[in-house]
Write an enzyme that holds these catalytic residues in place. Structure first.
Site, PDB file in Angstrom:
ATOM      1  N   ALA A  75      -7.750  -4.726   1.529  1.00 35.82           N
ATOM      2  CA  ALA A  75      -7.762  -4.125   0.219  1.00 35.82           C
ATOM      3  C   ALA A  75      -6.292  -4.162  -0.266  1.00 35.82           C
ATOM      4  CB  ALA A  75      -8.446  -2.780  -0.135  1.00 35.82           C
ATOM      5  N   GLY A  94     -10.295  -4.497   4.742  1.00 35.27           N
ATOM      6  CA  GLY A  94     -11.458  -5.112   4.134  1.00 35.27           C
ATOM      7  C   GLY A  94     -11.493  -6.609   4.128  1.00 35.27           C
ATOM      8  N   GLU A 134     -13.776  -6.776   7.092  1.00 35.08           N
ATOM      9  CA  GLU A 134     -15.040  -6.297   6.443  1.00 35.08           C
ATOM     10  C   GLU A 134     -15.823  -7.371   5.607  1.00 35.08           C
ATOM     11  OE1 GLU A 134     -14.389  -1.407   6.140  1.00 35.08           O
ATOM     12  OE2 GLU A 134     -13.526  -2.432   4.714  1.00 35.08           O
ATOM     13  N   GLU A 138      -7.211   0.884   8.626  1.00 29.23           N
ATOM     14  CA  GLU A 138      -7.338   2.079   7.726  1.00 29.23           C
ATOM     15  C   GLU A 138      -6.594   3.336   8.060  1.00 29.23           C
ATOM     16  OE1 GLU A 138      -9.259  -0.278   8.140  1.00 29.23           O
ATOM     17  OE2 GLU A 138     -10.544  -0.765   6.418  1.00 29.23           O
TER      18      GLU A 138
HETATM   19  N1  CO8 Z   1      -1.984  -4.892   0.090  1.00 29.53           N
HETATM   20  C1  CO8 Z   1      -0.996  -4.998  -0.632  1.00 29.53           C
HETATM   21  N2  CO8 Z   1      -0.037  -5.997  -0.282  1.00 29.53           N
HETATM   22  C2  CO8 Z   1       0.035  -6.440   0.943  1.00 29.53           C
HETATM   23  C3  CO8 Z   1      -1.039  -6.069   1.951  1.00 29.53           C
HETATM   24  C4  CO8 Z   1      -2.063  -5.276   1.582  1.00 29.53           C
HETATM   25  N3  CO8 Z   1      -3.000  -4.997   2.276  1.00 29.53           N
HETATM   26  N4  CO8 Z   1      -0.591  -6.654   2.971  1.00 29.53           N
HETATM   27  C5  CO8 Z   1       0.141  -7.408   2.956  1.00 29.53           C
HETATM   28  N5  CO8 Z   1       0.842  -7.303   1.528  1.00 29.53           N
HETATM   29  C6  CO8 Z   1       2.143  -7.697   1.022  1.00 29.53           C
HETATM   30  C7  CO8 Z   1       3.368  -7.142   1.664  1.00 29.53           C
HETATM   31  O1  CO8 Z   1       3.193  -5.875   0.970  1.00 29.53           O
HETATM   32  C8  CO8 Z   1       4.377  -8.030   1.468  1.00 29.53           C
HETATM   33  O2  CO8 Z   1       4.920  -8.065  -0.012  1.00 29.53           O
HETATM   34  P1  CO8 Z   1       6.188  -7.936  -0.437  1.00 29.53           P
HETATM   35  O3  CO8 Z   1       6.868  -9.100   0.095  1.00 29.53           O
HETATM   36  O4  CO8 Z   1       6.201  -7.916  -2.023  1.00 29.53           O
HETATM   37  O5  CO8 Z   1       6.671  -6.603  -0.019  1.00 29.53           O
HETATM   38  C9  CO8 Z   1       3.678  -9.318   1.610  1.00 29.53           C
HETATM   39  O6  CO8 Z   1       2.339  -9.085   1.486  1.00 29.53           O
HETATM   40  C10 CO8 Z   1       3.910  -9.772   2.973  1.00 29.53           C
HETATM   41  O7  CO8 Z   1       3.726  -8.866   4.237  1.00 29.53           O
HETATM   42  P2  CO8 Z   1       4.485  -8.383   5.161  1.00 29.53           P
HETATM   43  O8  CO8 Z   1       5.955  -8.567   4.583  1.00 29.53           O
HETATM   44  O9  CO8 Z   1       4.147  -6.865   5.416  1.00 29.53           O
HETATM   45  O10 CO8 Z   1       3.975  -9.586   6.278  1.00 29.53           O
HETATM   46  P3  CO8 Z   1       4.090  -9.445   7.776  1.00 29.53           P
HETATM   47  O11 CO8 Z   1       3.943 -10.535   8.325  1.00 29.53           O
HETATM   48  O12 CO8 Z   1       5.617  -8.544   8.099  1.00 29.53           O
HETATM   49  O13 CO8 Z   1       3.016  -8.385   8.108  1.00 29.53           O
HETATM   50  C11 CO8 Z   1       0.740  -7.341   8.175  1.00 29.53           C
HETATM   51  C12 CO8 Z   1       1.797  -8.727   7.998  1.00 29.53           C
HETATM   52  C13 CO8 Z   1       0.858  -6.981   9.549  1.00 29.53           C
HETATM   53  C14 CO8 Z   1      -0.485  -7.934   7.994  1.00 29.53           C
HETATM   54  C15 CO8 Z   1       1.269  -6.439   7.055  1.00 29.53           C
HETATM   55  O14 CO8 Z   1       1.310  -7.023   5.694  1.00 29.53           O
HETATM   56  C16 CO8 Z   1       0.217  -5.342   7.108  1.00 29.53           C
HETATM   57  O15 CO8 Z   1       0.260  -4.387   7.834  1.00 29.53           O
HETATM   58  N6  CO8 Z   1      -0.495  -5.181   5.895  1.00 29.53           N
HETATM   59  C17 CO8 Z   1      -1.299  -4.270   5.550  1.00 29.53           C
HETATM   60  C18 CO8 Z   1      -2.692  -4.300   6.428  1.00 29.53           C
HETATM   61  C19 CO8 Z   1      -3.707  -3.096   6.018  1.00 29.53           C
HETATM   62  O16 CO8 Z   1      -3.465  -2.117   6.520  1.00 29.53           O
HETATM   63  N7  CO8 Z   1      -4.984  -3.415   5.575  1.00 29.53           N
HETATM   64  C20 CO8 Z   1      -5.928  -2.418   5.419  1.00 29.53           C
HETATM   65  C21 CO8 Z   1      -5.983  -2.251   3.856  1.00 29.53           C
HETATM   66  S1  CO8 Z   1      -7.029  -0.869   3.536  1.00 29.53           S
HETATM   67  C22 CO8 Z   1      -8.427  -1.495   3.382  1.00 29.53           C
HETATM   68  O17 CO8 Z   1      -8.483  -2.487   3.457  1.00 29.53           O
HETATM   69  C23 CO8 Z   1      -9.673  -0.844   3.469  1.00 29.53           C
HETATM   70  C24 CO8 Z   1     -10.131  -0.514   1.991  1.00 29.53           C
HETATM   71  C25 CO8 Z   1     -11.177   0.696   2.051  1.00 29.53           C
HETATM   72  C26 CO8 Z   1     -11.034   1.659   0.968  1.00 29.53           C
HETATM   73  C27 CO8 Z   1     -12.017   2.540   0.611  1.00 29.53           C
HETATM   74  C28 CO8 Z   1     -11.633   3.707  -0.163  1.00 29.53           C
HETATM   75  C29 CO8 Z   1     -12.824   4.392  -0.871  1.00 29.53           C
END
Ligand code: CO8
Length: 258
Positions: free
Chosen positions: A65, A109, A112, A132
């Site tokens: 997400a 997500g 998922e 998460e």
């Molecule tokens: N959301 C928003 N932006 C993201 C996300 C994300 N999930 N993942 C990556 N990005 C963005 C980064 O912020 C970055 O943008 P910017 O250049 O503007 O800073 C760009 O994408 C590239 O990402 P990275 O520079 O971080 O790329 P890397 O190759 O270094 O790393 C990773 C890749 C390991 C995938 C890293 O980006 C990461 O850890 N991302 C987040 C993964 C994560 O935690 N996902 C889970 C999200 S929560 C969810 O999905 C569940 C929701 C349930 C909610 C329930 C509520 C009721």
């Protein structure tokens, strides 16, 4: 119809949806989830389409997400908007077969929605995880439920509690993934599988999918009974006559209801 965050293509009888927010590793923002729903509705309604492939880029299926969009939301916001249920679950209600073709990150997500599909074909570079917990939340779109059913309690607890990623080989070993292929073959393999499915009788395909899914919602005895009813019903279709006649006559079947 033009989309901003996904691409929709029809390749013969297969509908191909590509998540397309490269700047955010296909993070699932509200707009993307809305557009995905619209595309799925279109493919469901199109009688020329028999199966669907959902994919991302080489680097990311979807990194979860959209954290930037979610970070300031409060309890009342997500409750009232019915965040997750409202939109995301559409994939799990699609009746036509849907294959996830996963390369790169399928996290949170992203993992998922891959699990909401009927099966996952993964590229060798695929990485699955439910991170998460590292963000101070828990999975909210079935991660604790579908993952546990797919890989068992031990591996699900490991992934959900530590937030670590597993690679494609581990995902295949543990039953999350149906096949692993070289990255450059991923889309071809998924499209070929979808095309094969789309060549069978659609009502029979729908019965097969519904019956497998019933295994997750019922006792064994009830599931077997459900399967038996559908098996008997298959004999009421013209396509059963055609499929069996073609076998006996040593020719390829031409199913009427595709
Ligand atoms: N959301 C928003 N932006 C993201 C996300 C994300 N999930 N993942 C990556 N990005 C963005 C980064 O912020 C970055 O943008 P910017 O250049 O503007 O800073 C760009 O994408 C590239 O990402 P990275 O520079 O971080 O790329 P890397 O190759 O270094 O790393 C990773 C890749 C390991 C995938 C890293 O980006 C990461 O850890 N991302 C987040 C993964 C994560 O935690 N996902 C889970 C999200 S929560 C969810 O999905 C569940 C929701 C349930 C909610 C329930 C509520 C009721």
């Amino acid at each position: 119809m033009a989309f901003a965050t996904i691409e929709l293509e029809k390749k013969g009888r297969v509908g191909l949806i590509r998540l397309n927010r490269p700047q955010a590793l296909n993070a699932l923002c509200d707009e993307l989830v809305r557009e995905l729903g619209t595309a799925l509705n279109e493919l469901e309604a199109d009688s020329a389409i028999g199966a669907i492939v959902l994919t991302g880029s080489e680097k990311a299926f979807a990194a979860g997400a959209d954290i930037k969009e979610m970070k300031d939301r409060g309890f009342v916001d997500v409750l009232v908007a019915d965040f997750i249920t409202n939109g995301w679950e559409r994939i799990s209600t699609v009746r036509k077969p849907i294959i996830a073709a996963v390369a790169g990150f399928a996290l949170g997500g992203g993992c998922e929605i891959a699990m909401m599909c009927d099966f996952i074909i993964a590229a060798e570079n695929a990485k699955f995880g439910q991170p998460e917990i590292t963000l101070g939340i828990i999975p909210g779109a079935g991660g604790t439920q579908r993952l546990t059913r797919a890989v068992g309690k031990a591996k699900a607890m490991d992934l959900v509690l530590t937030g670590r990623m597993m690679d494609a080989a581990e995902a295949e070993r543990s039953g999350l993934v149906a096949r692993v292929v070289a990255a450059e073959k991923l889309l071809d393999e998924a499209l070929a599988a979808a095309e094969k499915i789309a060549g069978f009788s659609l009502p029979i395909v729908l019965m097969a999918k519904e019956s497998v899914n019933r295994a997750f919602e019922s006792s064994l005895a009830e599931g077997i009974k459900f399967e038996r009813r559908l098996f008997h019903a298959a004999f009421g279709t013209e396509d059963q006559k055609e499929g069996m006649a073609a076998f006996v006559e040593k020719r390829k079947p031409v199913f009427k209801h595709r």
